[in-house]
Design a protein around this motif. Structure first.
Motif, PDB file in Angstrom:
ATOM      1  N   LYS A  65       0.685  -1.298  -0.144  1.00 59.09           N
ATOM      2  CA  LYS A  65       0.075  -0.051  -0.064  1.00 59.09           C
ATOM      3  C   LYS A  65       1.020   1.149   0.118  1.00 59.09           C
ATOM      4  N   ARG A  66       1.907   1.232   0.721  1.00 59.59           N
ATOM      5  CA  ARG A  66       2.844   2.387   0.713  1.00 59.59           C
ATOM      6  C   ARG A  66       3.266   2.869  -0.486  1.00 59.59           C
ATOM      7  N   LEU A  67       3.684   2.029  -1.131  1.00 54.80           N
ATOM      8  CA  LEU A  67       4.305   2.106  -2.435  1.00 54.80           C
ATOM      9  C   LEU A  67       3.251   2.703  -3.490  1.00 54.80           C
ATOM     10  N   LEU A  68       2.051   2.204  -3.499  1.00 55.23           N
ATOM     11  CA  LEU A  68       0.910   2.539  -4.360  1.00 55.23           C
ATOM     12  C   LEU A  68       0.500   3.863  -4.016  1.00 55.23           C
ATOM     13  N   SER A  69       0.415   4.079  -2.505  1.00 51.44           N
ATOM     14  CA  SER A  69       0.058   5.512  -2.132  1.00 51.44           C
ATOM     15  C   SER A  69       1.043   6.657  -2.686  1.00 51.44           C
ATOM     16  N   ASP A  70       2.196   6.210  -2.682  1.00 55.95           N
ATOM     17  CA  ASP A  70       3.500   7.037  -3.053  1.00 55.95           C
ATOM     18  C   ASP A  70       3.389   7.433  -4.804  1.00 55.95           C
ATOM     19  N   MET A  71       2.956   6.251  -5.396  1.00 59.37           N
ATOM     20  CA  MET A  71       2.886   6.615  -6.908  1.00 59.37           C
ATOM     21  C   MET A  71       1.557   7.229  -7.206  1.00 59.37           C
ATOM     22  N   LEU A  72       0.564   7.173  -6.459  1.00 59.56           N
ATOM     23  CA  LEU A  72      -0.662   7.989  -6.674  1.00 59.56           C
ATOM     24  C   LEU A  72      -0.402   9.392  -6.417  1.00 59.56           C
ATOM     25  N   ALA A  73       0.672   9.576  -5.352  1.00 61.02           N
ATOM     26  CA  ALA A  73       0.656  10.882  -5.003  1.00 61.02           C
ATOM     27  C   ALA A  73       1.547  11.833  -5.868  1.00 61.02           C
ATOM     28  N   HIS A  74       2.629  11.038  -6.448  1.00 63.64           N
ATOM     29  CA  HIS A  74       3.726  11.692  -7.022  1.00 63.64           C
ATOM     30  C   HIS A  74       4.005  11.428  -8.503  1.00 63.64           C
ATOM     31  N   ALA A  75       3.570  10.333  -8.853  1.00 64.06           N
ATOM     32  CA  ALA A  75       4.065   9.660 -10.024  1.00 64.06           C
ATOM     33  C   ALA A  75       3.561  10.586 -11.591  1.00 64.06           C
ATOM     34  N   PRO A  76       4.238  11.189 -12.214  1.00 63.27           N
ATOM     35  CA  PRO A  76       3.805  11.840 -13.663  1.00 63.27           C
ATOM     36  C   PRO A  76       3.011  11.059 -14.553  1.00 63.27           C
ATOM     37  N   ALA A  77       1.977  11.762 -14.849  1.00 63.91           N
ATOM     38  CA  ALA A  77       1.235  11.267 -16.072  1.00 63.91           C
ATOM     39  C   ALA A  77       2.216  10.576 -17.157  1.00 63.91           C
ATOM     40  N   GLY A  78       1.744   9.522 -17.746  1.00 66.07           N
ATOM     41  CA  GLY A  78       2.685   8.758 -18.830  1.00 66.07           C
ATOM     42  C   GLY A  78       1.619   7.818 -19.483  1.00 66.07           C
ATOM     43  N   ASP A  79       2.421   7.217 -20.293  1.00 67.00           N
ATOM     44  CA  ASP A  79       1.634   5.899 -21.128  1.00 67.00           C
ATOM     45  C   ASP A  79       1.496   4.766 -20.519  1.00 67.00           C
ATOM     46  N   TYR A  80       2.237   4.384 -19.343  1.00 67.01           N
ATOM     47  CA  TYR A  80       1.891   3.318 -18.240  1.00 67.01           C
ATOM     48  C   TYR A  80       0.533   3.446 -17.700  1.00 67.01           C
ATOM     49  N   TRP A  81       0.269   2.223 -17.203  1.00 64.36           N
ATOM     50  CA  TRP A  81      -0.999   2.132 -16.408  1.00 64.36           C
ATOM     51  C   TRP A  81      -0.763   1.908 -14.716  1.00 64.36           C
ATOM     52  N   ILE A  82      -1.516   2.186 -14.006  1.00 66.55           N
ATOM     53  CA  ILE A  82      -1.118   1.672 -12.523  1.00 66.55           C
ATOM     54  C   ILE A  82      -2.310   1.024 -12.047  1.00 66.55           C
ATOM     55  N   GLU A  83      -2.344   0.077 -11.314  1.00 64.63           N
ATOM     56  CA  GLU A  83      -3.252  -0.740 -10.807  1.00 64.63           C
ATOM     57  C   GLU A  83      -3.828  -0.373  -9.435  1.00 64.63           C
ATOM     58  N   VAL A  84      -4.816  -0.330  -8.905  1.00 63.88           N
ATOM     59  CA  VAL A  84      -5.365   0.193  -7.587  1.00 63.88           C
ATOM     60  C   VAL A  84      -6.362  -1.140  -7.349  1.00 63.88           C
ATOM     61  N   ARG A  85      -5.926  -1.629  -6.394  1.00 69.26           N
ATOM     62  CA  ARG A  85      -6.677  -2.878  -6.004  1.00 69.26           C
ATOM     63  C   ARG A  85      -7.804  -2.395  -5.069  1.00 69.26           C
ATOM     64  N   GLY A  86      -9.107  -2.786  -5.378  1.00 69.85           N
ATOM     65  CA  GLY A  86     -10.176  -2.246  -4.989  1.00 69.85           C
ATOM     66  C   GLY A  86     -10.272  -2.400  -3.313  1.00 69.85           C
ATOM     67  N   GLU A  87      -9.786  -3.554  -2.687  1.00 69.46           N
ATOM     68  CA  GLU A  87      -9.688  -3.600  -1.067  1.00 69.46           C
ATOM     69  C   GLU A  87      -8.719  -2.394  -0.542  1.00 69.46           C
ATOM     70  N   TRP A  88      -7.919  -1.956  -1.048  1.00 66.91           N
ATOM     71  CA  TRP A  88      -7.127  -0.901  -0.788  1.00 66.91           C
ATOM     72  C   TRP A  88      -7.735   0.567  -0.772  1.00 66.91           C
ATOM     73  N   LEU A  89      -9.013   0.752  -1.318  1.00 67.28           N
ATOM     74  CA  LEU A  89      -9.434   1.959  -1.319  1.00 67.28           C
ATOM     75  C   LEU A  89     -10.237   2.268  -0.109  1.00 67.28           C
ATOM     76  N   SER A  90     -10.313   1.259   0.887  1.00 65.85           N
ATOM     77  CA  SER A  90     -10.710   1.608   2.230  1.00 65.85           C
ATOM     78  C   SER A  90      -9.747   2.401   2.872  1.00 65.85           C
ATOM     79  N   GLU A  91      -8.436   2.506   2.496  1.00 68.72           N
ATOM     80  CA  GLU A  91      -7.322   3.414   3.129  1.00 68.72           C
ATOM     81  C   GLU A  91      -7.637   4.935   2.694  1.00 68.72           C
ATOM     82  N   PRO A  92      -8.051   5.749   3.669  1.00 65.82           N
ATOM     83  CA  PRO A  92      -8.118   7.195   3.535  1.00 65.82           C
ATOM     84  C   PRO A  92      -7.084   7.751   2.420  1.00 65.82           C
ATOM     85  N   ASP A  93      -6.020   7.484   2.658  1.00 70.42           N
ATOM     86  CA  ASP A  93      -5.048   8.242   1.740  1.00 70.42           C
ATOM     87  C   ASP A  93      -4.846   7.643   0.438  1.00 70.42           C
ATOM     88  N   ILE A  94      -5.261   6.388   0.131  1.00 68.81           N
ATOM     89  CA  ILE A  94      -5.401   5.974  -1.199  1.00 68.81           C
ATOM     90  C   ILE A  94      -6.580   6.415  -1.742  1.00 68.81           C
TER      91      ILE A  94
END
Length: 399
Positions: A65-94
Motif C-alpha cells: 500500500k505504501r508504494l501505491l500511495s506514493d505512486m498515486l501522490a507523485h508519479a507523473p502522467a505517462g503511457d503506463y497504467w497503474i493498478e489500484v486494488r479495490g480493497e485498498w481503497l478503504s485506506e483514506p490516503d489511497i
C-alpha cells in the motif's frame, strides 16, 4: 537509470493476452525492499529509460500500500497504467490520492471482483478494470454459451480478466464477451486438449518465415522468425541434423542451419511444414511465453559479444519446456540434437553455467517476488540487474 531506485525494487511479470492471442500488455509486479517507500518520479523515469516504442503496454501493480500511495501522490502522467486494488481503497490516503491521480492524468486500472466494482464517484477515476469472476458467474456464462446464447450483461466487455483457469472460459471472454485481455493463460487446460499427439508449429509463423524467404530477406531476419516458434525451431534443427544432412557435421544453432541449407531448400521445407501446421490459436500464448523466457534467459546471462553463445543461451530458454509440447521426457527430446551439454544440464539437471539465468527467468514469471529474490541470492544474480534485463527483454516482445 537511477541505481538507487532500481536496486531497491523487485520486478515480476505476467503477460496479458488479447483476442488474437497476442501480447496486449504486460503486468509488472513491483515490490519495494522491506515494504519501504520509493521515489515515484525516479521509479517512473527508470522504467521509461529502458522502454521504447517496441515495449508492450505496461501495467504497474504495486505489492504494498505504501508504494501505491506514493505512486498515486507523485508519479507523473505517462503511457503506463497503474493498478489500484479495490480493497485498498478503504485506506483514506489511497482513496483521496486515487482521485487526485486521476485528475493529474494518470491512467488507473481498478482490480477486484466484478461484483465489488465501487460506486460513483470513484468509478470515473478508472478507465479500465482487472476483474475476477465469481465461480457462479463464470459457470452460468459457460452454460449460456453451451446453449448457443450470448453472454448476458453480467460480464463486462472491454475489460481484463484474471484467474481464468479453463480454455472454454478464456475463449468465451475473448471471442464472445468482448474482453480486452486475459491476464495469464490457462496453458495446462489448452495443452490437455493436445495430449494425444505432439503439438505442431504454428501456421502463421510458418507463413511469415516462408514470406521472408520469398522476399529474399536476410538470414538474420529469417532466423528471428523461426526462433519465435519453439516447435518450428526444434524441427528445423532436427531436419538439418537428419541423415540426409549428416555429412555436414552437427548443427547446433538455427543460424548455422540456415546458412547450410540455403533459401531454396529452406522454402521447400517450410512448405512441407505448412501442410501440417497447428491451427489452434489458443496454443500461441503457450509458445509465446516460452519465447519470452528465452529472451529473458539470454539477457540475464551476460554472453558478451559472442553471437554463438547468445544463440545457445536463447535455445536453452526456448527448449526448456519442450516436453509439454512434444509429450516426451525433456532429456530424450534434447538428446536428439547435437546441442551443447550446457543446455541439457540447465534444462534437465538444473545445473551448469546456464542454470542460474534459466531459473531466474522462470522465477520472474509471476508475482512471487520473495521467491525471485531467493533465486537471485542463491546464484549471485543482482536483483537490480535482473530488473534491468527483464525490461530489456520486453522490448520488441509485441510484434
Amino acid at each position: 537509470m537511477t541505481q538507487s531506485v532500481v536496486g531497491s525494487i523487485t520486478l515480476g511479470y505476467r503477460p496479458l493476452w488479447n483476442r488474437a492471442r497476442e501480447l496486449e500488455a504486460v503486468q509488472l509486479f513491483v515490490e519495494a525492499a522491506q515494504g519501504g517507500a520509493i521515489d515515484a518520479v525516479h521509479l517512473v523515469a527508470a522504467l521509461q529509460e529502458l522502454s521504447s516504442m517496441a515495449t508492450p503496454q505496461l501495467l504497474l501493480s504495486m505489492h504494498n500500500k505504501r508504494l501505491l500511495s506514493d505512486m498515486l501522490a507523485h508519479a507523473p502522467a505517462g503511457d503506463y497504467w497503474i493498478e489500484v486494488r479495490g480493497e485498498w481503497l478503504s485506506e483514506p490516503d489511497i482513496y483521496e490520492r486515487t482521485q487526485k491521480a486521476h485528475a493529474r492524468g494518470l491512467k488507473l486500472v481498478w482490480r477486484g471482483a466484478l461484483e465489488d466494482w465501487p460506486k460513483t464517484p470513484l468509478q470515473a477515476c478508472f478507465f479500465l478494470r482487472l476483474l475476477t469472476l465469481a465461480p457462479l458467474t463464470a459457470a452460468t456464462a459457460l452454460q449460456e454459451a453451451a446453449a448457443g446464447r450470448q453472454p448476458d450483461g453480467s460480464i463486462a466487455p472491454g475489460q481484463i480478466y484474471e484467474e481464468v483457469q479453463s480454455r472454454a472460459l478464456a475463449d468465451l471472454l475473448l471471442d464472445r464477451a468482448g474482453a480486452l485481455a486475459i491476464a495469464g493463460w490457462p496453458s495446462e487446460d489448452v495443452l490437455h486438449a493436445h495430449r494425444h499427439q505432439p503439438v505442431a508449429p504454428d501456421g502463421e509463423v510458418i507463413r511469415r518465415a516462408g514470406k521472408a524467404v520469398d522476399d529474399d530477406q536476410s538470414m538474420e531476419q529469417i532466423e528471428a522468425v523461426v526462433r519465435e516458434e519453439p516447435v518450428l525451431a526444434y524441427r528445423f534443427l532436427s531436419f538439418t541434423n537428419s541423415a540426409a544432412m549428416a555429412g555436414r557435421g552437427g548443427i547446433e544453432s538455427v543460424r548455422h542451419g540456415l546458412m547450410m541449407l540455403g533459401y531454396g531448400a529452406l522454402g521447400r521445407w517450410l512448405a512441407e511444414q505448412g501442410a501440417h501446421a497447428a491451427t489452434d490459436i489458443d496454443l500461441r500464448p503457450v509458445k509465446a511465453q516460452m519465447v519470452l523466457r528465452a529472451r529473458l534467459t539470454e539477457h540475464l546471462l551476460d554472453a558478451g559479444a559472442e553471437d554463438g553463445l547468445r544463440r545457445e543461451v536463447y535455445l536453452c530458454g526456448l527448449f526448456a519446456e519442450l516436453d509439454l509440447l512434444l509429450h516426451e521426457p525433456l532429456g530424450q527430446v534434447l538428446n536428439r540434437l547435437p546441442l551443447s551439454e550446457r543446455i541439457y544440464a540447465a534444462a534437465v539437471k538444473r545445473s551448469g553455467p546456464y542454470a542460474p539465468a534459466l531459473q531466474a527467468a522462470r522465477a520472474m514469471e509471476g508475482d512471487d517476488t520473495p521467491a525471485l529474490r531467493a533465486v537471485c541470492r542463491a546464484h549471485g544474480i543482482g536483483v537490480e540487474e535482473a530488473n534491468r534485463q527483464l525490461l530489456r527483454a520486453l522490448v520488441g516482445a509485441r510484434r
